[in-house]
Structures are given as C-alpha cells and as structure tokens.
Design a protein around this motif. Structure first.
Motif: not given
Length: 362
Positions: A15-41
């Motif tokens: 979802e984060g990549k799709a939003l980034y590619e569509s230039r919807d950057y604010e929600p893209a940042y949120e989804y990518l942050s969730r993904a990174i949080y899960l990896i760190e956990e």
C-alpha cells in the motif's frame, strides 16, 4: 501470530509503495512507517532482504520530503528525520549511488544551515560509484557556486552539458561565467543564448544576457534583449523600468517613454523616481518634485525618492528643504553614504557642520 504480522507487513509495504507512486505522500509515509515498525519489532527475524529494507527507508524519507518539500528544507526536525531514513538506507546498501545523491540533495538545499562539506562528500561518493552521473555533476556544480568557487562549478556544469543539452545547466554555467573573477561575459552570453533556444519563455535569460551586454559596453544589444523580453511579456512594469534605465544613457526621451509605460501598468515608485531624475536633469524642478512625491505616495519608506528630493532642493539652493529630505533619506535606510558624498549637488554643503551631523545619523 507471526505469520499474521508478516502478512500485515507486506500489505503495508504494497500500500505504501502504491501511494508513493501515485504521489499521495502523506499516507504513503504512514504505511511505510507501519511497515518499518513491524520489521523493527520482529526482533531479528529477517522478513525481508536488506536491499528491500534500504528501499523502504529511502521511500519513507522521500515521502516525507516530497509531502512538503519547502518545509523539509526549512524545518530542522523534519530535515533530520529525513536524513535518518536516508542514512539507514545507506547503511544497508552502501554501494547505491542514488542514496548518496538524495541525501546530498538534502544537504544542498537546506535553508537553516550550511552543509556544503556534507553535500560535496555525498556527490563525490556518487561520482566514485558512477563517474558519469549527470545529477551528481550538476549538484556538485551548484554546491561550488554557493561557495563562489565558480571555476570548479563551471567544470562540473560542463560535464553535464557533455552528456545532456540541459536548459537549467546552461543557465547555471552562464551565471558562473558572469560571477567568476575575472568574469567571462562572452561565454555567459553564449550559455544564456543556448538556454533561450531551448526555453525561449524563461524571462531571466533575457535579463542575464542584457546584464552581460551592459558589462561589455554593448548598450544597444542590452536594450534589444529587453525588447525581446517585452515582446514576450508586454504587461510587466519592471521590464519597462529596467529598459528605461539602460536607455537613459543614450536615449533619455526613450527612457521616459518606458517609465510612462510602466506607470500605465502600475504606480511603481521606481518609475516615478527615475522620471523625476530625468526632469531634474532637464531643469524641470516642478515636475521632478511632483514625481518624487508621487513615488513616496506609493511607498512612504522609499528612501531613494527622499534622496532625489534632497538633490533637487540642493540644486535650487533651498537649504531647509535639502536638509529635511536628506535627513529623511538617511532615516529611511538610504545606506549608500559614498554616493551621498559624491553627489555634485551636495558639494557646497559638505563642509557644513549640519551636513556632517545628518550624515552621522546613519
């Protein structure tokens, strides 16, 4: 449980990549942050490959940057948050030129601090990994221009132009030729001219070429650049004023026509003031005073108009009005005291104690 978290991770990434590619950057940042949080956990479990993780950090930092690019370069907290993501990406993939390039661009464009050394280090690293990288050459030239190392900037801009006919780079190299010491106005004219061929509607190119011709003493050519610019943008008062200033040396009446045209477009204080100077030179003091006062009616803090009135009253020998307006010029931040001292009309007053007292107010 772990499988559910892993599935959730990949959904967030997708979802984060799709939003980034569509230039919807604010929600893209949120989804990518969730993904990174899960990896760190995940506590050491390798759910994705290191190169994929580095791309996530790069995308998240880029999403935050592009969401509000101006703020990213002005707000230290956001700036350093983005840098942290880029640094994570570099740590995971130290041989990726793109990662150094985007971090170097952050350093280059920072508005709250000087990071020239860091920017140059990143662009140098890009060029060590990819010696023909156009963007790195261009950015390196921009860093060096900011440092006023124009000779070296020209070298890097030339490297870009060996590979690409890029309008902005011709402009940047032309400015470096203009500002270099000694300047190379002929080379600057050529660069600005080539940029005009590529992008004829870019107004600043005509202004730069005109400045070059003025520096070379080619006044007619300087005026012709403004003729072309005014044909392109006929309703901008500033262009008529600038052309009038150039014309004033060889065609005073033509200069006045330009100031008149500018004033038809807008009540511009500089047009009034320059026309006042013309009237003063012709001995038409009543018209000169009227125009200088008109400039002040538009902008009551316009110090040059106060200075013009001081010059007019000095010509007339009107001491009280001369000192009154000279004092106002100084009080309104008319800073060129050397010009004040060199004004011929002020010569009869310069040895007077009152004159020295007013000048000392600066």
């Amino acid at each position: 449980m772990q499988q559910n978290l892993k599935n959730q991770l990949f959904r967030h990434i997708e979802e984060g990549k799709a939003l980034y590619e569509s230039r919807d950057y604010e929600p893209a940042y949120e989804y990518l942050s969730r993904a990174i949080y899960l990896i760190e956990e995940a506590k050491g479990e390798q759910w994705i490959e290191p190169d994929e993780l580095s791309q996530l950090y790069l995308l998240r930092g880029s999403a935050l940057m592009y969401d509000d690019e101006a703020r990213a370069f002005e707000d230290p907290d956001i700036f350093h948050q983005i840098l942290e993501d880029f640094e994570q990406a570099i740590d995971a993939q130290p041989h990726q030129p793109l990662y150094y390039l985007v971090r170097g661009r952050m350093y280059l464009n920072s508005k709250f601090g000087r990071y020239s050394r860091e920017a140059k280090a990143d662009f140098s690293q890009v060029l060590s990994l990819d010696p023909t990288n156009i963007s790195a050459h261009k950015f390196m030239g921009q860093v060096l221009s900011k440092e006023e190392a124009y000779d070296r900037a020209i070298y890097y801009f030339s490297k870009v132009l060996e590979q690409s006919d890029d309008t902005e780079t011709y402009l940047l190299r032309g400015v470096s030729h203009f500002r270099n010491r000694p300047p190379n106005f002929e080379a600057a004219v050529a660069d600005f001219g080539r940029a005009q061929e590529l992008l004829p509607r870019l107004q600043e190119l005509y202004i730069w070429r005109s400045q070059c011709f003025q520096e070379m003493g080619q006044i007619e050519s300087a005026i012709q650049e403004y003729d072309r610019l005014i044909d392109l943008v006929p309703h901008k008062a500033g262009h008529y004023i600038d052309r009038g200033v150039i014309r004033s040396a060889i065609d005073p009446e033509g200069a006045v026509q330009d100031y008149n045209r500018a004033l038809e477009l807008e009540p511009h204080p500089l047009a009034y003031n320059n026309r006042a100077a013309h009237h003063r030179a012709a001995g038409n003091y009543e018209a000169a005073i009227a125009d200088a006062n008109a400039a002040l009616a538009v902008d009551g803090k316009y110090s040059i108009a106060y200075a013009t009135l001081a010059e007019i009253y000095a010509d007339q020998g009107n001491r009280e009005s001369f000192y009154h307006f000279l004092r106002l010029a100084i009080d309104h931040y008319y800073e060129d005291i050397v010009e004040v001292m060199m004004e011929p009309a002020f010569a009869p007053y310069q040895q007077e104690e009152r004159f020295q007292e007013v000048i000392g107010r600066r």
